[in-house]
Design a protein around this motif. Structure first.
Motif, PDB file in Angstrom:
ATOM      1  N   ASN A 102      52.711 -49.490 -22.495  1.00 32.16           N
ATOM      2  CA  ASN A 102      52.649 -49.117 -23.917  1.00 32.16           C
ATOM      3  C   ASN A 102      51.260 -48.645 -24.327  1.00 32.16           C
ATOM      4  O   ASN A 102      50.983 -48.484 -25.503  1.00 32.16           O
ATOM      5  CB  ASN A 102      53.063 -50.311 -24.786  1.00 32.16           C
ATOM      6  N   ILE A 103      50.386 -48.429 -23.369  1.00 37.55           N
ATOM      7  CA  ILE A 103      48.993 -48.090 -23.646  1.00 37.55           C
ATOM      8  C   ILE A 103      48.892 -46.715 -24.317  1.00 37.55           C
ATOM      9  O   ILE A 103      49.688 -45.829 -24.032  1.00 37.55           O
ATOM     10  CB  ILE A 103      48.172 -48.156 -22.338  1.00 37.55           C
ATOM     11  N   ILE A 111      40.732 -47.672 -19.401  1.00 35.25           N
ATOM     12  CA  ILE A 111      41.165 -48.222 -18.111  1.00 35.25           C
ATOM     13  C   ILE A 111      40.558 -47.413 -16.969  1.00 35.25           C
ATOM     14  O   ILE A 111      40.028 -47.976 -16.005  1.00 35.25           O
ATOM     15  CB  ILE A 111      42.708 -48.253 -18.021  1.00 35.25           C
ATOM     16  N   LEU A 112      40.601 -46.088 -17.071  1.00 33.18           N
ATOM     17  CA  LEU A 112      40.020 -45.245 -16.022  1.00 33.18           C
ATOM     18  C   LEU A 112      38.515 -45.486 -15.899  1.00 33.18           C
ATOM     19  O   LEU A 112      37.983 -45.582 -14.797  1.00 33.18           O
ATOM     20  CB  LEU A 112      40.296 -43.771 -16.297  1.00 33.18           C
ATOM     21  N   GLU A 113      37.843 -45.597 -17.033  1.00 30.89           N
ATOM     22  CA  GLU A 113      36.395 -45.860 -17.022  1.00 30.89           C
ATOM     23  C   GLU A 113      36.097 -47.197 -16.344  1.00 30.89           C
ATOM     24  O   GLU A 113      35.188 -47.308 -15.509  1.00 30.89           O
ATOM     25  CB  GLU A 113      35.868 -45.867 -18.459  1.00 30.89           C
ATOM     26  N   GLN A 141      49.810 -44.535 -11.793  1.00 28.20           N
ATOM     27  CA  GLN A 141      50.299 -43.153 -11.812  1.00 28.20           C
ATOM     28  C   GLN A 141      51.222 -42.915 -13.003  1.00 28.20           C
ATOM     29  O   GLN A 141      51.117 -41.889 -13.679  1.00 28.20           O
ATOM     30  CB  GLN A 141      51.027 -42.815 -10.523  1.00 28.20           C
ATOM     31  N   ALA A 142      52.131 -43.839 -13.261  1.00 24.77           N
ATOM     32  CA  ALA A 142      53.059 -43.691 -14.392  1.00 24.77           C
ATOM     33  C   ALA A 142      52.289 -43.623 -15.707  1.00 24.77           C
ATOM     34  O   ALA A 142      52.564 -42.773 -16.564  1.00 24.77           O
ATOM     35  CB  ALA A 142      54.055 -44.846 -14.410  1.00 24.77           C
ATOM     36  N   MET A 143      51.288 -44.502 -15.879  1.00 24.49           N
ATOM     37  CA  MET A 143      50.482 -44.480 -17.105  1.00 24.49           C
ATOM     38  C   MET A 143      49.713 -43.167 -17.212  1.00 24.49           C
ATOM     39  O   MET A 143      49.566 -42.621 -18.302  1.00 24.49           O
ATOM     40  CB  MET A 143      49.519 -45.664 -17.139  1.00 24.49           C
ATOM     41  N   GLY A 144      49.214 -42.669 -16.085  1.00 25.52           N
ATOM     42  CA  GLY A 144      48.488 -41.402 -16.092  1.00 25.52           C
ATOM     43  C   GLY A 144      49.350 -40.251 -16.559  1.00 25.52           C
ATOM     44  O   GLY A 144      48.949 -39.448 -17.405  1.00 25.52           O
ATOM     45  N   PHE A 171      43.015 -38.966 -10.761  1.00 31.88           N
ATOM     46  CA  PHE A 171      43.472 -38.608 -12.108  1.00 31.88           C
ATOM     47  C   PHE A 171      42.609 -37.464 -12.625  1.00 31.88           C
ATOM     48  O   PHE A 171      41.384 -37.567 -12.629  1.00 31.88           O
ATOM     49  CB  PHE A 171      43.326 -39.793 -13.065  1.00 31.88           C
ATOM     50  N   THR A 172      43.262 -36.389 -13.052  1.00 33.20           N
ATOM     51  CA  THR A 172      42.560 -35.252 -13.631  1.00 33.20           C
ATOM     52  C   THR A 172      43.224 -34.929 -14.959  1.00 33.20           C
ATOM     53  O   THR A 172      44.441 -34.770 -15.023  1.00 33.20           O
ATOM     54  CB  THR A 172      42.636 -34.020 -12.702  1.00 33.20           C
TER      55      THR A 172
END
Length: 189
Positions: A102-103, A111-113, A141-144, A171-172
């Motif tokens: 739900n992010i 999260i990536l940072e 991957q799903a969140m990305g 992730f790009t």
């Protein structure tokens, strides 16, 4: 028709996010990547050997006004012990929690940072994350994708000190892909 067209590669995420502050999200990711948690005592531990990570972990605990003990080990690593904040008690610490689906996009960027500072790195416009947990790789991957990132994943066995399969996820930020119709489509008569 000549030229290029932009085709969306993912939809927009209309999630309102999870009810955690930015710093609690960072702390949670640090725990998942470099920590542990004992439910019986409600004690959490972050461990680090590199000075950069030790400073990062101390800073986040100070910003959150969390009292912690600083224990230096014989090998030079540092254990930071503290009570887990109430907001994180219901989250899985041994891997990413599904609640994070739900992010919101700004929260996913955090999260990536946080992963880039622990189990990954940032390179140009991409973030690379390493994990040995398949479920964590799938969830990331799903969140990305939900947050408009192009993601790729590769795996290998025996990377580093481990003999287990490990995953590298890239992730790009890219909410569209450009295609040239003349190369990909045939004109039907």
């Amino acid at each position: 028709k000549k030229g290029r067209y932009k085709i969306p590669i993912s939809g927009y995420n209309y999630n309102f996010g999870v009810g955690l502050s930015d710093d609690l999200i960072r702390l949670y990711i640090y725990l998942v990547a470099d920590g542990s948690y004992n439910k019986e005592t409600n004690l959490a531990r972050l461990r680090a050997k590199k000075e950069k990570k030790i400073k990062l972990f101390r800073d986040i605990l100070k910003r959150l006004s969390i009292i912690f003990s600083d224990n230096v080990q014989k090998d030079g690593s540092v254990y930071l012990n503290f009570k887990l904040p109430n907001e994180l008690i219901d989250y899985n610490i041994k891997g990413l929690d599904r609640k994070l689906m739900n992010i919101s996009t700004p929260q996913f960027d955090i999260i990536l940072e946080a992963y880039a500072n622990t189990d990954g790195y940032k390179s140009n416009n991409s973030t690379i994350i390493y994990t040995s947990k398949k479920e964590e790789a799938d969830l990331l991957q799903a969140m990305g994708i939900l947050n408009q990132y192009k993601t790729t994943i590769s795996s290998r066995i025996g990377h580093g000190h481990s003999k287990k399969e490990s995953y590298q996820i890239c992730f790009t930020w890219k909410d569209f892909v450009e295609i040239q119709p003349s190369k990909f489509f045939k004109k039907e008569k």
